[in-house]
Enzyme design. Sequence first.
Site, PDB file in Angstrom:
ATOM      1  N   ASP A 198       0.864  -1.187   0.000  1.00 15.19           N
ATOM      2  CA  ASP A 198       0.000   0.000   0.000  1.00 15.19           C
ATOM      3  C   ASP A 198       0.902   1.239   0.000  1.00 15.19           C
ATOM      4  O   ASP A 198       1.743   1.416   0.875  1.00 15.19           O
ATOM      5  CB  ASP A 198      -0.882  -0.027   1.258  1.00 15.19           C
ATOM      6  CG  ASP A 198      -1.975   1.047   1.218  1.00 15.19           C
ATOM      7  OD1 ASP A 198      -3.012   0.834   1.861  1.00 15.19           O
ATOM      8  OD2 ASP A 198      -1.776   2.092   0.569  1.00 15.19           O
ATOM      9  N   ASP A 224      -3.327   2.243  -5.627  1.00 14.60           N
ATOM     10  CA  ASP A 224      -2.122   2.221  -4.797  1.00 14.60           C
ATOM     11  C   ASP A 224      -1.992   0.998  -3.908  1.00 14.60           C
ATOM     12  O   ASP A 224      -1.133   0.965  -3.033  1.00 14.60           O
ATOM     13  CB  ASP A 224      -2.035   3.501  -3.948  1.00 14.60           C
ATOM     14  CG  ASP A 224      -2.746   3.376  -2.611  1.00 14.60           C
ATOM     15  OD1 ASP A 224      -3.817   2.746  -2.571  1.00 14.60           O
ATOM     16  OD2 ASP A 224      -2.202   3.888  -1.626  1.00 14.60           O
ATOM     17  N   GLU A 225      -2.820  -0.003  -4.122  1.00 14.09           N
ATOM     18  CA  GLU A 225      -2.848  -1.108  -3.177  1.00 14.09           C
ATOM     19  C   GLU A 225      -3.076  -2.433  -3.885  1.00 14.09           C
ATOM     20  O   GLU A 225      -3.868  -2.495  -4.823  1.00 14.09           O
ATOM     21  CB  GLU A 225      -4.010  -0.829  -2.207  1.00 14.09           C
ATOM     22  CG  GLU A 225      -4.188  -1.839  -1.137  1.00 14.09           C
ATOM     23  CD  GLU A 225      -5.507  -1.643  -0.365  1.00 14.09           C
ATOM     24  OE1 GLU A 225      -6.133  -0.570  -0.477  1.00 14.09           O
ATOM     25  OE2 GLU A 225      -5.892  -2.594   0.328  1.00 14.09           O
TER      26      GLU A 225
END
Length: 403
Positions: A9, A104-105
Amino acid sequence: MDTTIIHVDMDAFYAAVEVRDNPELFGKPLIIGALPHERGVVATCSYEARKFGVHSAMSIKEAYKRCPHGIYMHPNGRKYKTASEQVHKIWLTYTDLIEFISLDEGFLDVTGSAAHFGGARKIGMEIKSRTLAEIGLTCSVGIGYSKTSAKLASKEKKPDGFYEIATANEFKALIRDRGVRIIYGVGLKTAETLHQAKITTVRDILENRQIVVAILGNHGKQIIDLAEGIDNRKVQPYYESEAKSISREHTFQKDITDIEYLKDALRLLAKELSLKLRVENIYARTVTLKVKYANMKQITRAKSGDATNQTRDIYDITASLLDKVEKRPIRLIGIGLSGFEESEFRQMTLDDLTDKRDGKRKESLDRTLLELQTKYGEQIIKTGNEMIAEKRFNVDTIPEKDA
Ligand code: DCP
Ligand code: MG
């Protein structure tokens, strides 16, 4: 073989990209989202701003109260998309079993590939150092025996974190005295129900299993399993073309009644979705219009027909659906597409049969447009109407999340 999962993350993602590109922002409370005088929410903020109690999804007014000296910026979606693609590329060098959760993860199943790279910890450290060296951003990495443990591990030492939870016993020891919200799937509502039964920590859950099942039923059983560290959910490689639906929406800065203005917004959304379909080489059969009124009431209207990937079709359908809905001030408008078909299986449309020459010309024009757009970005070519529409809207405005 025991499962090994890495959860990555990015730290303060949107804000970190802005700081990277403008070092003057370094160390300052930076809030990305609406501007203080606008209506809207915080998308994210730097860790310096978090010290003042600002967080994602908070109204921008509240953020400004807590952090009046912060720096406020609109999001710059294209930049984050590019950074996200670069990050994903790094992950893909270690495994292709990746579930991309958001820009983003993601979850990486490295069960099969870890040995090849010298172990999961080595992969995790390499992802961190390469992300910093090649993209200029920091991320937090968690290694676990399950998705839940990997996700908890990545959060544990955020930002720039690195942590491993290797067994269910370690997991249990770590969360035993924490609040019930630490468990995946315990949201605000469930937590409140548990609190009313005087169950506030994970330990309380494990010591009062019958009560938990009595008040929450099957969901209660799942929660107990997770509290025990049992989680067999698989990492599911995800591709947008396999998704059941894709959608785009726009929240207005003020409530809108002007139908032409609303249609301009639909035109833009239709164009974005059409580009997405063409990149994925898929066609949608069902087009859904979503409208949220000023009083937060939300409605959807759908129409199914021949599969299409064309801006014009998506726009025409949603515009005619919009004509039929109740006319009251509208705060959000969106388009969803579903019922996907691959190009080979597409039914012939009337266009194909009656106007072959014209259809061909349209298709080759579309292809050229697509090539230019993927090369230079979506903004390169627009029709007159789209140009007018874009002037009116801030294309990057983030949709407010449903509470
Ligand atoms: N985002 C958003 N609206 C939200 C939550 C997030 O627009 N309600 C966007 C902005 C974030 C990005 O998604 O930068 C990633 O979300 P995260 O929850 O991972 O938050 P951050 O990466 O910003 O911070 P953290 O360091 O806590 O992961
Ligand atoms: Mg993040």
